[in-house]
Scaffold this motif. Structure first.
Motif, PDB file in Angstrom:
ATOM      1  N   VAL A  96     -11.547  -4.337   1.430  1.00 10.98           N
ATOM      2  CA  VAL A  96     -11.630  -3.421   0.383  1.00 10.98           C
ATOM      3  C   VAL A  96      -9.938  -2.874  -0.152  1.00 10.98           C
ATOM      4  O   VAL A  96      -9.486  -3.018   0.512  1.00 10.98           O
ATOM      5  CB  VAL A  96     -11.434  -2.338   1.918  1.00 10.98           C
ATOM      6  CG1 VAL A  96     -11.261  -0.972   0.758  1.00 10.98           C
ATOM      7  CG2 VAL A  96     -12.935  -1.975   2.367  1.00 10.98           C
TER       8      VAL A  96
ATOM      9  N   THR B 103     -15.180  -3.281  -3.267  1.00 15.51           N
ATOM     10  CA  THR B 103     -14.096  -4.254  -2.373  1.00 15.51           C
ATOM     11  C   THR B 103     -14.396  -6.451  -3.211  1.00 15.51           C
ATOM     12  O   THR B 103     -15.275  -5.751  -4.488  1.00 15.51           O
ATOM     13  CB  THR B 103     -15.863  -4.477  -1.332  1.00 15.51           C
ATOM     14  OG1 THR B 103     -16.832  -5.052  -2.485  1.00 15.51           O
ATOM     15  CG2 THR B 103     -15.420  -3.332  -0.651  1.00 15.51           C
TER      16      THR B 103
ATOM     17  N   GLY C 216     -10.426  -0.357  -2.733  1.00 11.79           N
ATOM     18  CA  GLY C 216      -8.938   0.799  -2.451  1.00 11.79           C
ATOM     19  C   GLY C 216     -10.836   1.698  -3.627  1.00 11.79           C
ATOM     20  O   GLY C 216     -11.773   1.552  -3.544  1.00 11.79           O
TER      21      GLY C 216
ATOM     22  N   ALA D   4     -18.177  -3.119   5.988  1.00 14.35           N
ATOM     23  CA  ALA D   4     -17.109  -2.131   5.694  1.00 14.35           C
ATOM     24  C   ALA D   4     -19.056  -0.840   5.858  1.00 14.35           C
ATOM     25  O   ALA D   4     -18.128  -0.428   7.133  1.00 14.35           O
ATOM     26  CB  ALA D   4     -17.419  -1.770   4.265  1.00 14.35           C
TER      27      ALA D   4
ATOM     28  N   ILE E 173     -13.155   4.935   5.459  1.00  7.31           N
ATOM     29  CA  ILE E 173     -13.274   3.380   4.627  1.00  7.31           C
ATOM     30  C   ILE E 173     -11.465   3.815   4.700  1.00  7.31           C
ATOM     31  O   ILE E 173     -10.340   2.367   4.120  1.00  7.31           O
ATOM     32  CB  ILE E 173     -14.357   3.421   3.684  1.00  7.31           C
ATOM     33  CG1 ILE E 173     -15.594   2.684   4.366  1.00  7.31           C
ATOM     34  CG2 ILE E 173     -13.558   1.843   2.950  1.00  7.31           C
ATOM     35  CD1 ILE E 173     -16.089   1.475   5.309  1.00  7.31           C
ATOM     36  N   ASP E 174     -11.255   4.376   4.023  1.00 10.07           N
ATOM     37  CA  ASP E 174      -9.522   5.029   3.131  1.00 10.07           C
ATOM     38  C   ASP E 174      -9.361   4.719   4.401  1.00 10.07           C
ATOM     39  O   ASP E 174      -7.943   3.505   4.274  1.00 10.07           O
ATOM     40  CB  ASP E 174      -9.850   5.894   1.900  1.00 10.07           C
ATOM     41  CG  ASP E 174      -8.384   5.910   1.373  1.00 10.07           C
ATOM     42  OD1 ASP E 174      -8.250   5.251   1.421  1.00 10.07           O
ATOM     43  OD2 ASP E 174      -7.694   7.134   1.986  1.00 10.07           O
TER      44      ASP E 174
ATOM     45  N   LEU F 140     -10.231  -3.801   7.625  1.00  9.54           N
ATOM     46  CA  LEU F 140     -11.437  -4.190   6.731  1.00  9.54           C
ATOM     47  C   LEU F 140     -11.210  -4.718   5.995  1.00  9.54           C
ATOM     48  O   LEU F 140     -10.489  -4.403   4.656  1.00  9.54           O
ATOM     49  CB  LEU F 140     -12.217  -2.925   6.072  1.00  9.54           C
ATOM     50  CG  LEU F 140     -12.629  -1.816   6.867  1.00  9.54           C
ATOM     51  CD1 LEU F 140     -12.909  -0.462   6.669  1.00  9.54           C
ATOM     52  CD2 LEU F 140     -13.928  -2.376   8.400  1.00  9.54           C
TER      53      LEU F 140
ATOM     54  N   ASP G  90       0.394  -1.378   0.079  1.00  9.96           N
ATOM     55  CA  ASP G  90       0.153  -0.167   0.163  1.00  9.96           C
ATOM     56  C   ASP G  90       1.064   0.993   0.003  1.00  9.96           C
ATOM     57  O   ASP G  90       1.041   2.051  -0.378  1.00  9.96           O
ATOM     58  CB  ASP G  90      -0.855  -0.047   1.152  1.00  9.96           C
ATOM     59  CG  ASP G  90      -2.115  -0.894   1.022  1.00  9.96           C
ATOM     60  OD1 ASP G  90      -2.587  -1.336   0.113  1.00  9.96           O
ATOM     61  OD2 ASP G  90      -2.481  -1.168   1.907  1.00  9.96           O
TER      62      ASP G  90
ATOM     63  N   ASN H 134      -8.718   3.324   7.062  1.00 13.63           N
ATOM     64  CA  ASN H 134      -9.568   1.805   7.687  1.00 13.63           C
ATOM     65  C   ASN H 134      -9.492   0.513   7.170  1.00 13.63           C
ATOM     66  O   ASN H 134      -9.424  -0.642   7.820  1.00 13.63           O
ATOM     67  CB  ASN H 134     -10.475   1.729   9.050  1.00 13.63           C
ATOM     68  CG  ASN H 134     -10.224   2.874  10.036  1.00 13.63           C
ATOM     69  OD1 ASN H 134      -9.939   2.636  11.273  1.00 13.63           O
ATOM     70  ND2 ASN H 134     -10.915   3.730   9.898  1.00 13.63           N
ATOM     71  N   LYS H 135      -8.461   0.780   5.813  1.00 13.04           N
ATOM     72  CA  LYS H 135      -9.008  -0.179   5.356  1.00 13.04           C
ATOM     73  C   LYS H 135      -7.655  -1.356   5.294  1.00 13.04           C
ATOM     74  O   LYS H 135      -8.020  -2.636   4.840  1.00 13.04           O
ATOM     75  CB  LYS H 135      -8.629   0.378   2.994  1.00 13.04           C
ATOM     76  CG  LYS H 135      -7.745   0.898   3.350  1.00 13.04           C
ATOM     77  CD  LYS H 135      -7.091   0.794   1.299  1.00 13.04           C
ATOM     78  CE  LYS H 135      -5.634   1.560   1.411  1.00 13.04           C
ATOM     79  NZ  LYS H 135      -5.893   2.095  -0.587  1.00 13.04           N
ATOM     80  N   ASN H 136      -6.788  -0.822   5.729  1.00 15.89           N
ATOM     81  CA  ASN H 136      -6.264  -2.608   5.794  1.00 15.89           C
ATOM     82  C   ASN H 136      -6.764  -3.489   7.268  1.00 15.89           C
ATOM     83  O   ASN H 136      -6.291  -4.436   7.674  1.00 15.89           O
ATOM     84  CB  ASN H 136      -5.116  -1.739   7.108  1.00 15.89           C
ATOM     85  CG  ASN H 136      -3.466  -0.893   5.954  1.00 15.89           C
ATOM     86  OD1 ASN H 136      -4.410  -1.519   4.453  1.00 15.89           O
ATOM     87  ND2 ASN H 136      -2.979  -0.444   5.762  1.00 15.89           N
TER      88      ASN H 136
ATOM     89  N   ILE I 159     -16.515   2.686  -3.626  1.00 19.01           N
ATOM     90  CA  ILE I 159     -15.132   2.256  -3.146  1.00 19.01           C
ATOM     91  C   ILE I 159     -14.838   0.775  -3.265  1.00 19.01           C
ATOM     92  O   ILE I 159     -16.971   0.026  -3.226  1.00 19.01           O
ATOM     93  CB  ILE I 159     -15.072   1.650  -1.607  1.00 19.01           C
ATOM     94  CG1 ILE I 159     -15.261   3.569  -1.181  1.00 19.01           C
ATOM     95  CG2 ILE I 159     -14.631   1.179  -0.612  1.00 19.01           C
ATOM     96  CD1 ILE I 159     -15.829   3.664   0.060  1.00 19.01           C
TER      97      ILE I 159
END
Ligand code: ATP
Length: 484
Positions: free
Chosen positions: A418, A449, A420, A458, A408-409, A415, A234, A411-413, A447
Motif C-alpha cells: 500500500v 498499491t 498511500g 487490502a 487502510i491509511d 499491509l 513515513d 494500517n498501511k505499514n 489508494i
C-alpha cells in the motif's frame, strides 16, 4: 572383626547401664531361665537394624524399653551401643574402634542411630556392617531355635546355611545382583543405542530445520529493520506533509487577511461612492429646482411679453410716431436684455444637468464595479476559508469521512504494497491546490498499491474488519497518459 563391648541402658530387662566386655575368644553368659540372656542378642540385633518387632519378641517397638518391675519404675529411653575392634579394618573405616548406637524414646520420637556418637541413618549402619558378614539375619548370631532348624534342614538348604556361614552366599548374591545389573545395563545400552539411532535419523531434518530457522531469524531481523526504516521514512514524509500543509495554511491565512483588507478598502470606497451619488443627486435636485424656477420665470417673461406686446400695440396706436418709436425701442432693448439673461441661465442649467448626469452615471458604474469586486472577493475569501477548514480537519484527522480509506491509511505499514492515498501523494504547486482538488474530485481518496495482489489483500482486510470501502489504483494496471 571383633565385638569388644556391649553397653545397654533401659533395654528390656537392663534398666541400669550394663556393660559386657568380650575379651576372650569365648565368653559365656550363664543364668536361669528368664534372667535375660537372650535380651543380650536381641540388643545386638536391635543395634544392627532389626525392624521386626516379632523377632524381638514384642508387640510394638517400644516394648524394648524397660517397662518397669516390682521395685523399679519404667524408663523412657532404651540405648544400646556395640563397640567393635577395627584394627584389622574389617569395617570400612580408618578408625581402630567403632561404636554403633541405637536409641529409642517411649514418646514415639523417631529412633536414632549413631556411629561414633554422630547421628547417622539406618542405611549408614547397614552399609558399614554389610561387608563384615555381620548383620541382623547373618549366622554370626544363632539363637536357640536356629539349632534345631539347622539339624532338621534338607541337604540343599543346609548347603545354603554353610555357604552363608562361609560368606559364599554373600558373593553369590552379589554376583546375581551384578549379573542382573549387567543385564539391565545391557538393556539400557540397547535402548540408548536405539534412541541414538533415532536421534541420528532426526539430526539431518533438524539440521535443515535449524538452517531454516536461522534463515527465518535473519530475514525477520532484516524485515524488522526494513519496517523500522519504512516507518521512519513515513514519519519523515508525514512531517514534511504537515510542514507543507502548515505553510499552505499560513499562505491562505495571509491571503485571507489581504482579501479582508481589500474588502474593507472596497467597502469604504463603496460608502464613499454612495455618498458621492447622494451628493450628486442632491445637486441634481437643486439644479432641477433652479430649472423649475427658470421655467417659471420664462412663463412670467412670456406673460410680460404679452403685456409688453399690449403696451407696444397701445403705444403704436396712442402716441406720436416719435414717442411710439422711442417706446418701442426701449421695450425691445429691455426685452432683449431680459431674454438674453434668461436664455444664458437656462443654457447653463442645461449644461450643468448634463454634466451632473454624466458624473452620476460614472459613479453608479463605479459603484456597480466595486460591488461586483466585493462580491467576488467575498466569494474567494469564503473559498479560502473553506479550504483552510478542510486542510485543518485533514491535518487533525485525515480521511475522517472516508472510513475505508482511513482504515487502510492507519494500517498501511502492516499491509504490504500500500503506497498511500492520492491526496497524500500529490503535492500541488502553491496556488493550484483548489484547482487540483476540484479536478481530482473523489479520485483524491483513491489508494495507490504496487499491484493487484496488494489491492486484493487490502480489500480482504476491509471486508474482514468491516471497515468500509475504498477504491484502489494498482500501479501495474495504470496507464501513463499525457495532457496536451
Ligand atoms: P530362657 O533361657 O528361658 O530363654 P533367658 O534367660 O533367655 O530365658 P530372656 O528371655 O532373655 O531370658 O528374658 C526374659 C526376661 O526379660 C523376662 O523376665 C522378662 O520379664 C524380661 N523382660 C523382657 N522385656 C522386658 C521389658 N521391656 N521390661 C522389663 N523386663 C523385660
Amino acid at each position: 572383626m571383633f565385638l569388644k563391648r556391649v553397653e545397654m541402658q533401659g533395654f528390656k530387662s537392663f534398666a541400669d547401664k550394663v556393660v559386657i566386655n568380650f575379651e576372650h575368644a569365648i565368653t559365656g553368659v550363664v543364668g536361669p531361665n528368664g534372667c535375660g540372656k537372650s535380651n543380650i542378642t536381641d540388643a545386638i540385633r536391635w543395634v544392627l537394624g532389626e525392624q521386626s518387632v516379632k523377632s524381638l519378641r514384642g508387640t510394638t517397638m517400644t516394648d524394648v524399653i524397660f517397662a518397669g518391675s516390682a521395685d523399679r519404675k519404667m524408663v523412657n529411653m532404651a540405648e544400646v551401643t556395640l563397640v567393635f575392634d577395627n584394627t584389622n579394618r574389617s569395617l570400612n573405616s580408618e578408625l581402630d574402634e567403632i561404636e554403633v548406637t541405637r536409641r529409642l524414646y517411649r514418646n514415639g520420637q523417631e529412633a536414632e542411630y549413631l556411629i561414633n556418637r554422630n547421628n547417622v541413618r539406618l542405611k549408614d549402619v547397614i552399609d558399614l556392617i554389610l561387608d563384615s558378614g555381620l548383620g541382623k539375619d547373618s549366622l554370626s548370631m544363632i539363637s536357640q531355635g536356629n539349632i534345631s532348624s539347622f539339624a532338621e534342614a534338607k541337604p540343599i538348604d543346609r548347603r545354603g546355611i554353610f555357604e552363608e556361614a562361609a560368606g559364599v552366599s554373600k558373593y553369590k548374591k552379589r554376583k546375581m545382583e551384578s549379573l542382573s545389573k549387567l543385564e539391565r545395563t545391557k538393556e539400557n545400552i540397547e535402548r540408548t543405542q536405539d534412541i541414538l539411532m533415532e536421534l541420528e535419523r532426526q539430526v539431518s531434518p533438524l539440521k535443515r530445520a535449524a538452517k531454516k530457522a536461522e534463515l527465518y531469524r535473519e530475514k525477520k531481523t532484516r524485515l524488522e529493520e526494513i519496517e523500522i526504516a519504512v516507518l521512519v521514512e513515513d514519519i519523515n514524509t508525514i512531517n514534511q506533509q504537515i510542514e507543507d500543509a502548515k505553510k499552505t495554511l499560513f499562505n491562505i491565512d495571509a491571503q485571507s487577511t489581504m482579501f479582508q483588507t481589500t474588502i474593507q478598502v472596497h467597502e469604504t470606497q463603496n460608502l464613499e461612492a454612495k455618498k458621492e451619488i447622494s451628493d450628486l443627486e442632491k445637486e441634481i435636485n437643486k439644479l432641477q429646482e433652479e430649472l423649475m424656477k427658470i421655467v417659471n420665470e420664462i412663463q412670467i417673461l412670456e406673460t410680460r411679453k404679452i403685456e409688453f406686446d399690449e403696451k407696444r400695440k397701445y403705444a403704436i396706436e396712442v402716441g406720436t410716431n416719435e414717442e411710439k418709436a422711442k417706446q418701442l425701442q426701449s421695450l425691445v432693448q429691455e426685452a432683449e436684455l431680459e431674454y438674453n439673461d434668461r436664455k444664458g441661465r437656462y443654457d447653463q442649467c442645461q449644461i450643468n444637468i448634463q454634466l451632473l448626469s454624466e458624473q452620476l452615471s460614472q459613479v453608479a458604474l463605479q459603484l456597480a464595479e466595486l460591488s461586483q469586486k466585493t462580491n467576488e472577493e467575498n466569494g474567494l475569501l469564503r473559498r479560502y476559508q473553506n479550504r483552510k477548514e478542510l486542510l485543518e480537519s485533514l491535518l487533525k484527522d485525515p480521511f475522517n469521512s472516508q472510513a475505508g480509506v482511513k482504515a487502510i491509511d492507519d494500517n498501511k505499514n502492516s499491509l504490504h504494497g500500500v503506497l498511500g492515498v492520492i491526496a497524500q501523494i500529490i503535492q500541488p504547486q502553491v496556488g493550484y491546490e483548489e484547482a487540483i482538488s476540484v479536478a481530482l474530485g473523489g479520485t483524491m481518496y483513491n489508494i495507490v498499491t504496487t499491484d493487484e495482489e496488494a489491492a486484493r489483500n487490502a480489500i480482504n482486510f476491509l471486508k474482514k474488519n468491516q471497515s468500509g470501502r475504498a477504491t484502489f489504483l494498482p500501479l501495474t494496471v495504470l496507464q501513463t497518459r499525457y495532457l496536451s
